[in-house]
Scaffold this motif. Sequence first.
Motif, mmCIF file in Angstrom:
data_model
loop_
_atom_site.group_PDB
_atom_site.id
_atom_site.type_symbol
_atom_site.label_atom_id
_atom_site.label_comp_id
_atom_site.label_asym_id
_atom_site.label_seq_id
_atom_site.Cartn_x
_atom_site.Cartn_y
_atom_site.Cartn_z
ATOM 1 N N ALA A 1 -30.885 83.941 65.553
ATOM 2 C CA ALA A 1 -31.914 83.924 64.509
ATOM 3 C C ALA A 1 -33.077 84.825 64.912
ATOM 4 O O ALA A 1 -33.625 85.553 64.073
ATOM 5 C CB ALA A 1 -32.397 82.497 64.252
ATOM 6 N N GLY A 2 -33.432 84.819 66.184
ATOM 7 C CA GLY A 2 -34.500 85.691 66.668
ATOM 8 C C GLY A 2 -34.150 87.154 66.518
ATOM 9 O O GLY A 2 -35.005 87.973 66.146
ATOM 10 N N PHE A 3 -32.896 87.507 66.797
ATOM 11 C CA PHE A 3 -32.437 88.887 66.623
ATOM 12 C C PHE A 3 -32.620 89.314 65.168
ATOM 13 O O PHE A 3 -33.235 90.336 64.881
ATOM 14 C CB PHE A 3 -30.971 89.011 67.045
ATOM 15 N N TYR A 4 -32.100 88.517 64.225
ATOM 16 C CA TYR A 4 -32.186 88.885 62.812
ATOM 17 C C TYR A 4 -33.626 88.804 62.283
ATOM 18 O O TYR A 4 -33.993 89.558 61.377
ATOM 19 C CB TYR A 4 -31.218 88.065 61.965
ATOM 20 N N ALA A 5 -34.464 87.929 62.832
ATOM 21 C CA ALA A 5 -35.874 87.899 62.445
ATOM 22 C C ALA A 5 -36.569 89.197 62.842
ATOM 23 O O ALA A 5 -37.402 89.713 62.100
ATOM 24 C CB ALA A 5 -36.584 86.699 63.076
ATOM 25 N N GLU A 6 -36.209 89.753 63.996
ATOM 26 C CA GLU A 6 -36.776 91.040 64.416
ATOM 27 C C GLU A 6 -36.271 92.167 63.519
ATOM 28 O O GLU A 6 -37.002 93.096 63.217
ATOM 29 C CB GLU A 6 -36.426 91.330 65.872
ATOM 30 N N VAL A 7 -35.013 92.094 63.097
ATOM 31 C CA VAL A 7 -34.431 93.142 62.260
ATOM 32 C C VAL A 7 -34.939 93.050 60.819
ATOM 33 O O VAL A 7 -35.317 94.056 60.219
ATOM 34 C CB VAL A 7 -32.882 93.077 62.290
ATOM 35 N N LEU A 8 -34.948 91.842 60.232
ATOM 36 C CA LEU A 8 -35.235 91.658 58.814
ATOM 37 C C LEU A 8 -36.623 91.115 58.518
ATOM 38 O O LEU A 8 -37.060 91.149 57.368
ATOM 39 C CB LEU A 8 -34.212 90.693 58.197
ATOM 40 N N GLY A 9 -37.306 90.583 59.520
ATOM 41 C CA GLY A 9 -38.549 89.860 59.282
ATOM 42 C C GLY A 9 -38.217 88.438 58.866
ATOM 43 O O GLY A 9 -37.062 88.037 58.842
ATOM 44 N N GLY A 10 -39.221 87.671 58.545
ATOM 45 C CA GLY A 10 -38.990 86.314 58.057
ATOM 46 C C GLY A 10 -39.412 85.247 59.036
ATOM 47 O O GLY A 10 -39.876 85.523 60.135
ATOM 48 N N GLU A 11 -39.254 84.005 58.598
ATOM 49 C CA GLU A 11 -39.651 82.833 59.366
ATOM 50 C C GLU A 11 -38.433 82.073 59.863
ATOM 51 O O GLU A 11 -37.517 81.780 59.094
ATOM 52 C CB GLU A 11 -40.486 81.902 58.483
ATOM 53 N N VAL A 12 -38.431 81.745 61.143
ATOM 54 C CA VAL A 12 -37.345 80.983 61.765
ATOM 55 C C VAL A 12 -37.732 79.518 61.814
ATOM 56 O O VAL A 12 -38.850 79.180 62.203
ATOM 57 C CB VAL A 12 -37.057 81.503 63.198
ATOM 58 N N SER A 13 -36.811 78.657 61.419
ATOM 59 C CA SER A 13 -37.011 77.212 61.471
ATOM 60 C C SER A 13 -35.894 76.617 62.327
ATOM 61 O O SER A 13 -34.735 76.586 61.910
ATOM 62 C CB SER A 13 -36.971 76.637 60.052
ATOM 63 N N ASP A 14 -36.245 76.161 63.520
ATOM 64 C CA ASP A 14 -35.270 75.662 64.496
ATOM 65 C C ASP A 14 -35.053 74.167 64.305
ATOM 66 O O ASP A 14 -35.993 73.382 64.343
ATOM 67 C CB ASP A 14 -35.798 75.943 65.907
ATOM 68 N N GLN A 15 -33.781 73.803 64.072
ATOM 69 C CA GLN A 15 -33.428 72.398 63.937
ATOM 70 C C GLN A 15 -32.335 72.020 64.923
ATOM 71 O O GLN A 15 -31.433 71.253 64.615
ATOM 72 C CB GLN A 15 -32.982 72.116 62.501
ATOM 73 N N GLY A 16 -32.355 72.634 66.114
ATOM 74 C CA GLY A 16 -31.360 72.318 67.128
ATOM 75 C C GLY A 16 -30.139 73.189 67.004
ATOM 76 O O GLY A 16 -30.192 74.378 67.245
ATOM 77 N N ASP A 17 -29.012 72.585 66.602
ATOM 78 C CA ASP A 17 -27.770 73.361 66.498
ATOM 79 C C ASP A 17 -27.647 74.094 65.159
ATOM 80 O O ASP A 17 -26.639 74.724 64.877
ATOM 81 C CB ASP A 17 -26.543 72.500 66.769
ATOM 82 N N TRP A 18 -28.683 74.025 64.329
ATOM 83 C CA TRP A 18 -28.760 74.750 63.046
ATOM 84 C C TRP A 18 -30.136 75.392 62.966
ATOM 85 O O TRP A 18 -31.154 74.714 63.124
ATOM 86 C CB TRP A 18 -28.569 73.787 61.881
ATOM 87 N N VAL A 19 -30.187 76.691 62.711
ATOM 88 C CA VAL A 19 -31.459 77.412 62.626
ATOM 89 C C VAL A 19 -31.464 78.220 61.336
ATOM 90 O O VAL A 19 -30.508 78.941 61.045
ATOM 91 C CB VAL A 19 -31.653 78.338 63.854
ATOM 92 N N ASP A 20 -32.537 78.092 60.554
ATOM 93 C CA ASP A 20 -32.690 78.833 59.305
ATOM 94 C C ASP A 20 -33.594 80.041 59.510
ATOM 95 O O ASP A 20 -34.549 79.985 60.285
ATOM 96 C CB ASP A 20 -33.334 77.951 58.219
ATOM 97 N N LEU A 21 -33.299 81.117 58.777
ATOM 98 C CA LEU A 21 -34.166 82.286 58.708
ATOM 99 C C LEU A 21 -34.433 82.571 57.240
ATOM 100 O O LEU A 21 -33.520 82.964 56.510
ATOM 101 C CB LEU A 21 -33.516 83.504 59.380
ATOM 102 N N GLU A 22 -35.659 82.318 56.809
ATOM 103 C CA GLU A 22 -36.077 82.654 55.446
ATOM 104 C C GLU A 22 -36.426 84.132 55.438
ATOM 105 O O GLU A 22 -37.390 84.544 56.077
ATOM 106 C CB GLU A 22 -37.268 81.812 55.021
ATOM 107 N N VAL A 23 -35.643 84.924 54.731
ATOM 108 C CA VAL A 23 -35.795 86.371 54.714
ATOM 109 C C VAL A 23 -36.821 86.749 53.642
ATOM 110 O O VAL A 23 -36.789 86.199 52.536
ATOM 111 C CB VAL A 23 -34.435 87.050 54.425
ATOM 112 N N PRO A 24 -37.740 87.682 53.956
ATOM 113 C CA PRO A 24 -38.730 88.087 52.947
ATOM 114 C C PRO A 24 -38.062 88.709 51.720
ATOM 115 O O PRO A 24 -36.986 89.280 51.809
ATOM 116 C CB PRO A 24 -39.578 89.140 53.662
ATOM 117 N N GLY A 25 -38.712 88.591 50.583
ATOM 118 C CA GLY A 25 -38.224 89.232 49.371
ATOM 119 C C GLY A 25 -37.338 88.356 48.515
ATOM 120 O O GLY A 25 -36.779 88.814 47.518
ATOM 121 N N GLY A 26 -37.166 87.117 48.874
ATOM 122 C CA GLY A 26 -36.343 86.224 48.069
ATOM 123 C C GLY A 26 -34.857 86.449 48.281
ATOM 124 O O GLY A 26 -34.437 87.122 49.197
#
Length: 120
Positions: free
Chosen positions: A20-45
């Motif tokens: 998730a950190g890799f893709y957050a650096e590539v795409l931007g966005g906010e990472v939400s860590d929930q243990g074995d599941w991590v969300d990345l809200e990507v900018p732009g909808g």
Amino acid sequence: MAIAKLDVVVLDCPDPVALAGFYAEVLGGEVSDQGDWVDLEVPGGGASLAFQEAPGFVPPEWPSADHSQQFHLDLTVEDMDAAEKAVLALGARPLDTEDRKRSFRVYADPAGHPFCLCAA
């Protein structure tokens, strides 16, 4: 009329926080860590990305008829050379980048999932 709307694309991986950190650096966005599941809200909808811990994960091989890649992400960029330098610095590895005249180049993310940088 559509039956459903795409909500999230989920990538299995050995370390969801790191990927998730890799893709957050590539795409931007906010990472939400929930243990074995991590969300990345990507900018732009649109659809977001999620990363799910998968013990025993075996990355796909590209290209290979015997080890299907299953899917890949196409990421549009303004400057192919600058984007390539940036993703390589973040831990991506080149898979098919020799033909510099094409409108795309293929890489693997740190977990081994293929993705393309595509000219805007």
